[in-house]
Design a protein around this motif. Structure first.
Motif, mmCIF file in Angstrom:
data_model
loop_
_atom_site.group_PDB
_atom_site.id
_atom_site.type_symbol
_atom_site.label_atom_id
_atom_site.label_comp_id
_atom_site.label_asym_id
_atom_site.label_seq_id
_atom_site.Cartn_x
_atom_site.Cartn_y
_atom_site.Cartn_z
ATOM 1 N N VAL A 39 0.948 -1.387 0.074
ATOM 2 C CA VAL A 39 -0.023 0.133 -0.102
ATOM 3 C C VAL A 39 1.145 1.095 -0.114
ATOM 4 O O VAL A 39 0.617 2.314 -0.589
ATOM 5 N N PHE A 40 1.830 1.328 0.916
ATOM 6 C CA PHE A 40 2.825 2.416 0.785
ATOM 7 C C PHE A 40 3.377 2.670 -0.641
ATOM 8 O O PHE A 40 3.390 3.886 -0.731
ATOM 9 N N TYR A 41 3.917 1.855 -1.176
ATOM 10 C CA TYR A 41 4.463 1.914 -2.457
ATOM 11 C C TYR A 41 3.529 2.254 -3.589
ATOM 12 O O TYR A 41 3.851 3.140 -4.529
ATOM 13 N N SER A 42 2.285 1.842 -3.415
ATOM 14 C CA SER A 42 1.110 1.937 -4.476
ATOM 15 C C SER A 42 0.683 3.497 -4.273
ATOM 16 O O SER A 42 0.235 4.115 -5.361
ATOM 17 N N PHE A 43 0.604 4.095 -3.010
ATOM 18 C CA PHE A 43 0.346 5.306 -3.046
ATOM 19 C C PHE A 43 1.518 6.614 -3.562
ATOM 20 O O PHE A 43 1.119 7.289 -3.793
ATOM 21 N N LEU A 44 2.622 5.943 -3.374
ATOM 22 C CA LEU A 44 3.786 7.081 -3.775
ATOM 23 C C LEU A 44 4.686 6.884 -5.140
ATOM 24 O O LEU A 44 5.446 7.784 -5.175
ATOM 25 N N ILE A 79 -3.512 -6.114 -6.897
ATOM 26 C CA ILE A 79 -3.998 -5.089 -5.729
ATOM 27 C C ILE A 79 -3.124 -3.844 -5.810
ATOM 28 O O ILE A 79 -3.723 -2.737 -5.671
ATOM 29 N N GLY A 80 -1.887 -3.953 -5.750
ATOM 30 C CA GLY A 80 -1.077 -2.481 -6.211
ATOM 31 C C GLY A 80 -1.373 -1.678 -7.410
ATOM 32 O O GLY A 80 -1.631 -0.430 -7.220
ATOM 33 N N PHE A 81 -1.721 -2.312 -8.262
ATOM 34 C CA PHE A 81 -2.038 -1.538 -9.550
ATOM 35 C C PHE A 81 -3.545 -0.901 -9.413
ATOM 36 O O PHE A 81 -3.722 0.298 -9.689
ATOM 37 N N PHE A 82 -4.284 -1.790 -8.687
ATOM 38 C CA PHE A 82 -5.917 -1.195 -8.394
ATOM 39 C C PHE A 82 -5.617 0.154 -7.481
ATOM 40 O O PHE A 82 -6.309 1.022 -7.645
ATOM 41 N N ILE A 83 -4.950 -0.077 -6.540
ATOM 42 C CA ILE A 83 -4.728 1.165 -5.473
ATOM 43 C C ILE A 83 -3.972 2.180 -6.034
ATOM 44 O O ILE A 83 -4.464 3.486 -6.057
ATOM 45 N N SER A 85 -4.027 3.008 -9.235
ATOM 46 C CA SER A 85 -4.875 3.567 -10.471
ATOM 47 C C SER A 85 -6.173 4.420 -9.881
ATOM 48 O O SER A 85 -6.508 5.558 -10.453
ATOM 49 N N PHE A 86 -6.628 4.279 -8.446
ATOM 50 C CA PHE A 86 -7.329 5.247 -7.797
ATOM 51 C C PHE A 86 -6.907 6.131 -6.898
ATOM 52 O O PHE A 86 -7.731 6.757 -6.139
ATOM 53 N N ARG A 87 -5.547 6.266 -6.782
ATOM 54 C CA ARG A 87 -4.736 6.847 -5.704
ATOM 55 C C ARG A 87 -5.295 8.416 -5.738
ATOM 56 O O ARG A 87 -5.252 9.213 -4.598
ATOM 57 N N GLU A 88 -5.270 9.076 -6.803
ATOM 58 C CA GLU A 88 -5.566 10.520 -6.980
ATOM 59 C C GLU A 88 -6.881 11.001 -6.542
ATOM 60 O O GLU A 88 -7.243 12.121 -6.058
ATOM 61 N N ILE A 99 -5.443 3.613 6.783
ATOM 62 C CA ILE A 99 -5.983 2.428 7.512
ATOM 63 C C ILE A 99 -7.004 1.754 6.705
ATOM 64 O O ILE A 99 -6.983 0.701 6.659
ATOM 65 N N LEU A 100 -7.850 2.501 6.231
ATOM 66 C CA LEU A 100 -9.131 1.851 5.612
ATOM 67 C C LEU A 100 -8.567 1.200 4.326
ATOM 68 O O LEU A 100 -9.310 0.449 4.090
ATOM 69 N N ILE A 101 -7.861 2.006 3.595
ATOM 70 C CA ILE A 101 -7.416 1.366 2.418
ATOM 71 C C ILE A 101 -6.645 0.058 2.552
ATOM 72 O O ILE A 101 -6.800 -0.914 1.981
ATOM 73 N N THR A 102 -5.761 -0.025 3.522
ATOM 74 C CA THR A 102 -5.034 -1.120 3.830
ATOM 75 C C THR A 102 -6.173 -2.369 4.494
ATOM 76 O O THR A 102 -6.002 -3.390 4.162
ATOM 77 N N PHE A 103 -7.017 -1.878 5.335
ATOM 78 C CA PHE A 103 -8.075 -2.965 5.819
ATOM 79 C C PHE A 103 -8.933 -3.440 4.655
ATOM 80 O O PHE A 103 -8.857 -4.568 4.370
#
Length: 166
Positions: A39-44, A79-83, A85-88, A99-103
């Motif tokens: 999740v950390f790397y998918s966000f950044l 999952i990383g690609f999905f996160i 793709s909508f991180r913006e 926390i919510l995205i990780t859960f």
């Protein structure tokens, strides 16, 4: 992106996940320390670095855990690609969002992985399995503030987008 730092953090997560995990279990629930890393790397990061980082994280989990080899790599990249793709659309700097995205994605990942195992081994106790997935996903999500702080200390966000290291 500082790849040496990435590999050092991945090695520490793998070492902790495979050897010292029993120290932080709550009953039979254990956090998945690889998932906040994804999740950390998918966000950044950008899509190429995200895909490579998630694939390497999945391969590391495949090497140090039981189960089918390669399945974690596929799940983590998807999952990383999905996160990514909508991180913006998200305010990814907020603790509640992290926390919510990780859960949510930990829960989805664990359900899909459990379905894969149930199909492979033809056994599943639905109520106890869903409760354990919920507990593990919640525990993983609750570990995010500490893990994101640690990851941020070693991979500052302003330096994640550099093409070469200083």
């Amino acid at each position: 992106m500082r790849w040496f730092t990435f590999f050092c953090m991945l090695f520490c997560i793998s070492l902790f996940q495979s050897t010292l995990m029993y120290w932080i279990n709550l009953g039979s629930a254990a956090p998945d320390l690889y998932f906040p890393f994804v999740v950390f790397y998918s966000f950044l990061t950008d899509v190429k670095r995200n895909t490579l980082a998630n694939w390497l994280t999945g391969m590391s989990k495949d090497l140090f855990s039981e189960g089918s080899f390669g399945i974690n790599s596929v799940f983590f990249v998807a999952i990383g690609f999905f996160i990514w793709s909508f991180r913006e659309m998200l305010y990814r700097g907020h603790l509640v969002t992290q926390i919510l995205i990780t859960f949510v994605f930990s829960f989805i990942y664990n359900v899909v992985y459990t379905i894969h195992l149930a199909i492979s081994f033809h056994s599943l106790c639905l109520s106890s399995t869903l409760w354990m997935i919920f507990c593990c996903s919640l525990y993983t999500a609750m570990s995010v503030p500490v893990l994101f702080w640690i990851f941020g200390q070693f991979q500052p966000t302003q330096k994640l987008f550099l093409f070469k290291d200083n």
